[in-house]
Design an enzyme around this catalytic site. Structure first.
Site, PDB file in Angstrom:
ATOM      1  N   HIS A  16     -10.843   6.884  -6.172  1.00  0.00           N
ATOM      2  CA  HIS A  16     -11.266   5.497  -5.945  1.00  0.00           C
ATOM      3  C   HIS A  16     -10.058   4.623  -5.594  1.00  0.00           C
ATOM      4  O   HIS A  16     -10.085   3.869  -4.607  1.00  0.00           O
ATOM      5  CB  HIS A  16     -11.965   4.963  -7.205  1.00  0.00           C
ATOM      6  N   GLU A  17      -9.002   4.730  -6.373  1.00  0.00           N
ATOM      7  CA  GLU A  17      -7.802   3.908  -6.134  1.00  0.00           C
ATOM      8  C   GLU A  17      -7.092   4.333  -4.851  1.00  0.00           C
ATOM      9  O   GLU A  17      -6.525   3.496  -4.151  1.00  0.00           O
ATOM     10  CB  GLU A  17      -6.862   3.957  -7.335  1.00  0.00           C
ATOM     11  N   HIS A  55      -8.665   2.432  -2.188  1.00  0.00           N
ATOM     12  CA  HIS A  55      -8.085   1.094  -2.037  1.00  0.00           C
ATOM     13  C   HIS A  55      -6.779   1.171  -1.247  1.00  0.00           C
ATOM     14  O   HIS A  55      -6.534   0.351  -0.359  1.00  0.00           O
ATOM     15  CB  HIS A  55      -7.800   0.455  -3.404  1.00  0.00           C
TER      16      HIS A  55
END
Length: 143
Positions: free
Chosen positions: A69-70, A73
């Protein structure tokens, strides 16, 4: 902007892996672990150095999802600071978070795995859980 799925496919092809830890390492993104309380993880950059911080109290499977997920980003929104936006502006970070979740789902659950499961009785929820993806995010998988 390219579709998230296409970006993930290009990333996997370039780095020959869908392991978020390995991709982060190859992209020179530092991964740090700390007790983050109720926070699962976060991405930030300082000058030209990029960091993914992961809550060390999470189970390994969830840490892997948080890393993916990060990483989303870092790749999709490299200059966004969602904690700042959330705290100090009226800007909705919902789309940014959905993009990062979609990135993680596409990275961790490859189309090939879905095709392997097509003749089984597995639901998409179960397939996601088998790959460390929270079942409530299964709707994000594009086939």
């Amino acid at each position: 902007m390219k579709s998230i799925k296409r970006k993930v496919d290009e990333l996997i092809k370039k780095y020959k892996t869908n392991d978020p830890y390995q991709i982060a390492k190859l992209k020179n993104i530092e991964i740090q672990y700390a007790n983050l309380g109720n926070t699962l993880g976060f991405y930030f950059h300082d000058s030209r150095i990029k960091f993914i911080n992961i809550n060390n109290n999470l189970p390994a499977e969830m840490q892997r999802f948080v890393c993916a997920h990060e990483l989303g980003h870092a790749i999709l929104h490299p200059r966004s600071n969602t904690p700042f936006l959330k705290k100090n502006t009226f800007f909705s970070i919902d789309k940014i978070e959905v993009d990062a979740n979609t990135f993680a789902v596409e990275l961790l659950l490859l189309d090939e795995a879905i095709y392997e499961y097509r003749d089984s009785n597995l639901s998409m929820y179960e397939a996601c859980e088998m790959h460390g993806i929270p079942r409530e995010l299964s709707h994000l998988k594009k086939i």
